[in-house]
Design a protein around this motif. Structure first.
Motif, mmCIF file in Angstrom:
data_model
loop_
_atom_site.group_PDB
_atom_site.id
_atom_site.type_symbol
_atom_site.label_atom_id
_atom_site.label_comp_id
_atom_site.label_asym_id
_atom_site.label_seq_id
_atom_site.Cartn_x
_atom_site.Cartn_y
_atom_site.Cartn_z
ATOM 1 N N PRO A 16 0.718 -1.276 -0.107
ATOM 2 C CA PRO A 16 -0.003 0.101 -0.109
ATOM 3 C C PRO A 16 0.829 1.319 0.273
ATOM 4 O O PRO A 16 0.540 2.344 -0.573
ATOM 5 N N ILE A 17 1.856 1.267 0.465
ATOM 6 C CA ILE A 17 3.010 2.354 0.533
ATOM 7 C C ILE A 17 4.245 1.983 0.602
ATOM 8 O O ILE A 17 4.662 0.866 1.397
ATOM 9 N N VAL A 74 8.075 7.455 -4.169
ATOM 10 C CA VAL A 74 6.969 7.329 -3.416
ATOM 11 C C VAL A 74 5.669 6.863 -4.332
ATOM 12 O O VAL A 74 5.082 7.554 -4.812
ATOM 13 N N TYR A 75 5.196 5.707 -3.794
ATOM 14 C CA TYR A 75 3.823 5.230 -4.307
ATOM 15 C C TYR A 75 3.001 4.909 -3.037
ATOM 16 O O TYR A 75 3.358 4.249 -2.347
ATOM 17 N N ILE A 76 1.638 5.620 -3.397
ATOM 18 C CA ILE A 76 0.673 5.233 -2.002
ATOM 19 C C ILE A 76 -0.474 4.647 -2.983
ATOM 20 O O ILE A 76 -1.309 5.196 -3.929
ATOM 21 N N LYS A 77 -1.000 3.465 -2.578
ATOM 22 C CA LYS A 77 -2.089 2.724 -3.086
ATOM 23 C C LYS A 77 -1.852 3.020 -4.754
ATOM 24 O O LYS A 77 -3.026 3.278 -5.324
ATOM 25 N N GLU A 78 -0.853 2.443 -5.002
ATOM 26 C CA GLU A 78 -0.525 2.126 -6.547
ATOM 27 C C GLU A 78 -0.453 3.532 -7.354
ATOM 28 O O GLU A 78 -0.381 3.696 -8.569
ATOM 29 N N GLU A 79 -0.538 4.483 -6.732
ATOM 30 C CA GLU A 79 -0.389 5.868 -7.315
ATOM 31 C C GLU A 79 1.066 6.593 -6.962
ATOM 32 O O GLU A 79 1.391 6.483 -5.973
ATOM 33 N N PHE A 80 1.549 6.722 -8.162
ATOM 34 C CA PHE A 80 2.931 7.491 -7.824
ATOM 35 C C PHE A 80 2.750 9.112 -7.438
ATOM 36 O O PHE A 80 2.094 9.845 -7.703
ATOM 37 N N ILE A 81 3.440 9.213 -6.280
ATOM 38 C CA ILE A 81 3.183 10.645 -5.364
ATOM 39 C C ILE A 81 4.346 11.362 -5.907
ATOM 40 O O ILE A 81 3.967 12.867 -6.056
ATOM 41 N N GLN A 99 -3.668 11.841 2.860
ATOM 42 C CA GLN A 99 -3.511 10.896 1.950
ATOM 43 C C GLN A 99 -3.422 9.443 2.481
ATOM 44 O O GLN A 99 -3.925 8.385 2.200
ATOM 45 N N ILE A 100 -2.427 9.307 3.481
ATOM 46 C CA ILE A 100 -2.286 8.061 4.000
ATOM 47 C C ILE A 100 -3.286 7.752 4.961
ATOM 48 O O ILE A 100 -3.372 6.669 4.892
ATOM 49 N N GLU A 101 -3.833 8.569 5.662
ATOM 50 C CA GLU A 101 -4.863 8.530 6.610
ATOM 51 C C GLU A 101 -5.965 7.842 5.705
ATOM 52 O O GLU A 101 -6.727 6.719 5.974
ATOM 53 N N LYS A 102 -6.276 8.106 4.475
ATOM 54 C CA LYS A 102 -7.215 7.420 3.722
ATOM 55 C C LYS A 102 -6.938 6.201 3.390
ATOM 56 O O LYS A 102 -7.953 5.303 3.284
ATOM 57 N N VAL A 103 -5.776 5.971 2.971
ATOM 58 C CA VAL A 103 -5.112 4.491 2.629
ATOM 59 C C VAL A 103 -5.387 3.589 3.838
ATOM 60 O O VAL A 103 -5.791 2.633 3.724
ATOM 61 N N LEU A 104 -4.885 3.815 4.916
ATOM 62 C CA LEU A 104 -5.157 3.159 6.308
ATOM 63 C C LEU A 104 -6.505 2.880 6.468
ATOM 64 O O LEU A 104 -6.806 1.824 7.259
ATOM 65 N N ALA A 105 -7.308 3.694 6.105
ATOM 66 C CA ALA A 105 -8.797 3.661 6.493
ATOM 67 C C ALA A 105 -9.443 2.646 5.900
ATOM 68 O O ALA A 105 -10.499 2.144 6.108
ATOM 69 N N ASP A 106 -8.774 2.418 4.510
ATOM 70 C CA ASP A 106 -9.454 1.484 3.553
ATOM 71 C C ASP A 106 -9.403 0.032 4.093
ATOM 72 O O ASP A 106 -8.396 -0.379 4.737
#
Length: 106
Positions: A16-17, A74-81, A99-106
């Motif tokens: 995920p990250i 850095v990639y977060i949830k398959e997205e290049f940041i 952005q990270i809080e959204k990923v961790l909430a999923d």
């Protein structure tokens, strides 16, 4: 897609990250990689690193994969940041944490 693209794609999808850096989490080997690792350590979030110094094909391939010429990446949830400068700016603005809080909430 090349074999390298497939390998990078799998790394990005399976983590995920993920930070593609020079060196390891415990021993970054360039200042920009150190900066990015420090930010993720400060946020105390789970993340994975990939040491591009141990794999020249991925070191070069990631630049094509993301269309970004430098490392770290850095990639977060398959997205290049982005790289170090973008990560620092997003962190300072509080947007990286959001952005990270959204990923961790999923």
């Amino acid at each position: 897609m090349t074999n390298i693209d497939n390998s990078i794609d799998k790394l990005v999808k399976d983590n995920p990250i993920i930070l593609f850096i020079k060196g390891s989490r415990s021993f970054p080997q360039c200042g920009f990689s150190q900066t990015v690792v420090n930010i993720f350590e400060l946020m105390k979030v789970p993340y994975t690193t990939f040491n591009v110094l141990e794999n020249e094909a991925i070191r070069q391939g990631i630049k094509t994969y993301s269309n970004w010429p430098t490392i770290p990446q850095v990639y977060i949830k398959e997205e290049f940041i982005g790289g170090a400068d973008i990560i620092v700016a997003l962190y300072q603005e509080g947007k990286l944490q959001e952005q990270i809080e959204k990923v961790l909430a999923d």
